[in-house]
Design a protein around this motif. Structure first.
Motif, PDB file in Angstrom:
ATOM      1  N   VAL A  26      -9.270  -4.065  -7.918  1.00 33.26           N
ATOM      2  CA  VAL A  26      -8.622  -5.537  -9.030  1.00 33.26           C
ATOM      3  C   VAL A  26      -8.488  -6.313  -7.468  1.00 33.26           C
ATOM      4  CG1 VAL A  26      -7.061  -6.693  -9.762  1.00 33.26           C
ATOM      5  CG2 VAL A  26      -7.985  -5.076 -11.051  1.00 33.26           C
ATOM      6  N   GLU A  29     -12.275  -7.785  -5.893  1.00 39.50           N
ATOM      7  CA  GLU A  29     -12.601  -8.745  -7.281  1.00 39.50           C
ATOM      8  C   GLU A  29     -13.486  -7.613  -7.594  1.00 39.50           C
ATOM      9  OE1 GLU A  29     -13.608 -11.951  -4.327  1.00 39.50           O
ATOM     10  OE2 GLU A  29     -11.455 -12.773  -4.506  1.00 39.50           O
ATOM     11  N   GLN A  30     -13.698  -6.219  -7.415  1.00 37.62           N
ATOM     12  CA  GLN A  30     -14.415  -5.466  -8.663  1.00 37.62           C
ATOM     13  C   GLN A  30     -14.507  -6.031  -9.854  1.00 37.62           C
ATOM     14  OE1 GLN A  30     -15.855  -2.846  -7.201  1.00 37.62           O
ATOM     15  NE2 GLN A  30     -15.260  -3.670  -4.950  1.00 37.62           N
ATOM     16  N   ASP A  32     -14.878  -9.297 -11.256  1.00 36.13           N
ATOM     17  CA  ASP A  32     -15.161 -10.407 -11.684  1.00 36.13           C
ATOM     18  C   ASP A  32     -15.915 -10.996 -12.407  1.00 36.13           C
ATOM     19  OD1 ASP A  32     -12.907 -10.674  -9.812  1.00 36.13           O
ATOM     20  OD2 ASP A  32     -13.804 -11.746  -8.181  1.00 36.13           O
ATOM     21  N   ASP A  33     -17.282 -10.422 -12.259  1.00 38.31           N
ATOM     22  CA  ASP A  33     -18.620 -10.569 -12.680  1.00 38.31           C
ATOM     23  C   ASP A  33     -19.278  -9.375 -13.585  1.00 38.31           C
ATOM     24  OD1 ASP A  33     -20.246 -12.077 -14.182  1.00 38.31           O
ATOM     25  OD2 ASP A  33     -21.327 -12.203 -12.595  1.00 38.31           O
TER      26      ASP A  33
END
Length: 71
Positions: A26, A29-30, A32-33
């Motif tokens: 988290v 930023e794994q 995020d999209d």
């Protein structure tokens, strides 16, 4: 019954490692999209790559004549 004294600490260690890996993912930023990759397969990308150079028409015609292809 004595094996439970070994298995409970091992299980706690595995849970702690899993929680640490989750928080690392988290933080880096794994998640995020999540939608972009699932939708990107539906669209074609016909863009020219930045490092590729288009071949001039004269060179294409010469190459076609060498291969015996009609223009």
């Amino acid at each position: 019954m004595e094996i439970i004294y070994v298995l409970i600490p091992i299980a706690m260690i595995f849970v702690a490692i899993a929680v640490m890996v989750f928080f690392w993912a988290v933080k880096s930023e794994q998640f995020d999209d999540l939608d972009r990759q699932s939708v990107s397969i539906l669209f074609d990308e016909d863009t020219v790559k930045p490092n590729s150079h288009p071949v001039p028409e004269k060179e294409q015609a010469e190459a076609a004549q060498e291969k015996g292809m009609p223009l």
